[in-house]
Design a protein around this motif. Sequence first.
Motif, mmCIF file in Angstrom:
data_model
loop_
_atom_site.group_PDB
_atom_site.id
_atom_site.type_symbol
_atom_site.label_atom_id
_atom_site.label_comp_id
_atom_site.label_asym_id
_atom_site.label_seq_id
_atom_site.Cartn_x
_atom_site.Cartn_y
_atom_site.Cartn_z
ATOM 1 N N ARG A 91 -5.008 3.621 4.715
ATOM 2 C CA ARG A 91 -6.331 4.207 4.491
ATOM 3 C C ARG A 91 -6.984 4.590 5.822
ATOM 4 N N ASP B 264 -4.315 1.144 -4.032
ATOM 5 C CA ASP B 264 -5.687 1.454 -3.654
ATOM 6 C C ASP B 264 -6.666 1.325 -4.808
ATOM 7 N N LEU C 282 -10.353 0.593 -3.713
ATOM 8 C CA LEU C 282 -10.550 1.422 -2.522
ATOM 9 C C LEU C 282 -10.758 2.869 -2.951
#
Length: 247
Positions: free
Chosen positions: A115, A242, A247
């Motif tokens: 990320r 994720d 996220l």
Amino acid sequence: MTRVAVLGAKGRMGSESVRAIGATDGLEVVAEIDQGDSLELITSSGAEVALDFTQPGVALDNVTWCVEHGVHVVVGTSGFDDERIAAVRTLLGDEPATGVLIVPNFSIGAILMMRFAETAAPFFESIEVIEMHHPDKIDAPSGTAVRTAELMAAAREAAGSTPLPDATTTDPDGARGARVADIPVHSVRARGFVASQQVLFGGAGEAFTIRHDSHDRTSFMPGVVAAVSGVSARPGVTVGLDAVLGL
């Protein structure tokens, strides 16, 4: 209680996962399946989720079998490439009832590394990836390196970044590495590593490096537990942890 079948249960990641899942409240390992065992053990044990740590040559067949029998799947097998992912999407159809979660890396740190690399990519002129794994790993580059390169390339395209500078015209031995989404990726296979990756960024007058190291397979277990716990809530194909991690 979520009932879990582990495929490749005698392997390094499979056996560690059996222990981690068994030690987690709300999860229960009901089948430990390895080479030579029938996949029928998944349904006869009442498993709701299958965790696949097998081999690239059989992982797609395992996923297909699970989807056809209504069992959610977490795929941790290396080398589950875009072609296999596309085949799973086709199998699930337009209104999927079963979740298939494909995870290139279960380490929380590695996911954050990807990320951060994605965020940084449009801000630097040059990018290269170096991934380092143990010599028993059968695929190169790693799924994590491929995913990192793809994410960075997409971020650069969205930002309108210029192509990476590289004046190399002669490289008969491939010293510049492989090209993944036009980003150079270099694979190291050496004893002493478990799973490590560096992302190198360069700009005028500065260099920036993001590095992540997994020293032991226990580092992957929080991600394994999160994936097994979360896959049933995500019908269809999901790539990466994720979304499961928020996220």
